[in-house]
Design an enzyme around this catalytic site. Sequence first.
Site, PDB file in Angstrom:
ATOM      1  N   GLU A  90       0.840  -1.201   0.000  1.00 55.00           N
ATOM      2  CA  GLU A  90       0.000   0.000   0.000  1.00 55.00           C
ATOM      3  C   GLU A  90       0.875   1.250   0.000  1.00 55.00           C
ATOM      4  O   GLU A  90       1.979   1.254   0.535  1.00 55.00           O
ATOM      5  CB  GLU A  90      -0.918   0.010   1.237  1.00 55.00           C
ATOM      6  N   ARG A 136      -8.083   6.743 -23.167  1.00 56.79           N
ATOM      7  CA  ARG A 136      -8.436   6.165 -24.470  1.00 56.79           C
ATOM      8  C   ARG A 136      -9.640   5.236 -24.379  1.00 56.79           C
ATOM      9  O   ARG A 136     -10.223   4.884 -25.391  1.00 56.79           O
ATOM     10  CB  ARG A 136      -7.216   5.455 -25.075  1.00 56.79           C
ATOM     11  N   HIS A 174      -6.950  12.894 -24.489  1.00 60.25           N
ATOM     12  CA  HIS A 174      -7.212  12.139 -25.708  1.00 60.25           C
ATOM     13  C   HIS A 174      -8.516  12.568 -26.395  1.00 60.25           C
ATOM     14  O   HIS A 174      -8.579  12.643 -27.620  1.00 60.25           O
ATOM     15  CB  HIS A 174      -7.244  10.644 -25.396  1.00 60.25           C
ATOM     16  N   LYS A 179      -6.232   7.935 -46.218  1.00 56.26           N
ATOM     17  CA  LYS A 179      -6.277   6.557 -46.713  1.00 56.26           C
ATOM     18  C   LYS A 179      -7.275   6.506 -47.875  1.00 56.26           C
ATOM     19  O   LYS A 179      -8.421   6.917 -47.719  1.00 56.26           O
ATOM     20  CB  LYS A 179      -6.784   5.661 -45.559  1.00 56.26           C
ATOM     21  N   ARG A 204      -8.993   3.916 -50.740  1.00 55.41           N
ATOM     22  CA  ARG A 204      -9.088   2.538 -51.219  1.00 55.41           C
ATOM     23  C   ARG A 204      -9.047   2.546 -52.738  1.00 55.41           C
ATOM     24  O   ARG A 204      -9.888   3.158 -53.390  1.00 55.41           O
ATOM     25  CB  ARG A 204     -10.389   1.898 -50.688  1.00 55.41           C
ATOM     26  N   ASP A 227       1.571  13.247 -32.803  1.00 50.27           N
ATOM     27  CA  ASP A 227       0.400  12.541 -32.268  1.00 50.27           C
ATOM     28  C   ASP A 227       0.247  12.945 -30.805  1.00 50.27           C
ATOM     29  O   ASP A 227       1.174  13.516 -30.220  1.00 50.27           O
ATOM     30  CB  ASP A 227       0.604  11.021 -32.393  1.00 50.27           C
TER      31      ASP A 227
HETATM   32  C1  R5P Z   1      -4.970   7.011 -31.035  1.00 54.54           C
HETATM   33  O1  R5P Z   1      -6.122   7.351 -31.153  1.00 54.54           O
HETATM   34  C2  R5P Z   1      -3.925   7.909 -30.456  1.00 54.54           C
HETATM   35  O2  R5P Z   1      -4.057   9.201 -30.922  1.00 54.54           O
HETATM   36  C3  R5P Z   1      -2.535   7.396 -30.759  1.00 54.54           C
HETATM   37  O3  R5P Z   1      -2.364   7.353 -32.165  1.00 54.54           O
HETATM   38  C4  R5P Z   1      -2.354   6.028 -30.197  1.00 54.54           C
HETATM   39  O4  R5P Z   1      -2.780   6.001 -28.875  1.00 54.54           O
HETATM   40  C5  R5P Z   1      -0.918   5.612 -30.276  1.00 54.54           C
HETATM   41  O5  R5P Z   1      -0.811   4.342 -29.730  1.00 54.54           O
HETATM   42  P1  R5P Z   1       0.322   3.345 -30.157  1.00 54.54           P
HETATM   43  O6  R5P Z   1       1.634   4.043 -29.912  1.00 54.54           O
HETATM   44  O7  R5P Z   1       0.119   2.169 -29.257  1.00 54.54           O
HETATM   45  O8  R5P Z   1       0.116   3.026 -31.600  1.00 54.54           O
END
Ligand code: R5P
Length: 282
Positions: free
Chosen positions: A36, A89, A120, A182, A184, A208
């Site tokens: 603890e 997250r 986040h 992205k 397709r 990020d």
């Molecule tokens: C995702 O939504 C976050 O913005 C990051 O891109 C993510 O948490 C990064 O996680 P990792 O390093 O595990 O890919």
Amino acid sequence: MNIIGGPASQLLAGRVAEAMKSPLLLSEFKRFPDGEQYIRILDDFAGEEVTIIQSTVNDSDFISLLQLIDACNEASKINVVIPYMGYARQDKQFKKGEPISARAMAGAIKADNVFTVNIHNESILDYFDAKATNLDATPMLGRYIKNMKFKEPLIIAPDDGAIPLARNASKDLGIDYDFLEKTRLSGETVSIQPKNIEVKGRDVIIIDDIISTGGTMAETISLLRQQGAHEVFAACVHPVFSNNAISKLFRAGVKGIIATDTIDRGMSVVSAAPVIAEGIGK
Ligand code: R5P
């Protein structure tokens, strides 16, 4: 205003106190033989305003934060700064039966004011009973990037969610920013490219909010190198860096890693202290 640094944010709390010319109270932390945690604030603050600064990188950090808040019961006002908030997250129920962990954590934090840094998802702020404010440390990352004298620097968001980070980091600095899109091409083929700007020959800084396992960042680094970027750097607000994340980034060909001190790591070359000092001083 008295500043109290929790065990996970000693350096940042010191920097905030220094920036604000505020008293930095001393606490002691230890563990009992059964595991603890024990916390004691050694300086007197009864009847005064306190600001606790504590990131919650792991579960022990959460316990420390709750203990510090309780220990401040005799303060006139309690502000809590959570520079990096773990569990953010899990901000919704992805599968039936799951908790909204961010809501559970926020609900346990009782204070007059709460401040987060690049949380986040800002929707989490609504889960706090207290008035909650999210602060933005990306302009500090932007200024650092500007001073690095990169070759035609381009800040890239690896996905849509990171676009505001790239935009704010580059704002007013004359640095270009873009994001990966992205597309397709067929049932089997997907192309991932910067939406508007060619990376060939330029220094690219991927930004990020969090680097955790490094998976997202490593993939983006490889991709941009294949597309002819000159040097690729990884930048984030919160350097979680679990397990072998650092190796993954270097294996992918990163030139350097730039992060803030919301979590105190070797790559925390940018301080969030000015942003926090300004936010709590308002
Ligand atoms: C995702 O939504 C976050 O913005 C990051 O891109 C993510 O948490 C990064 O996680 P990792 O390093 O595990 O890919």
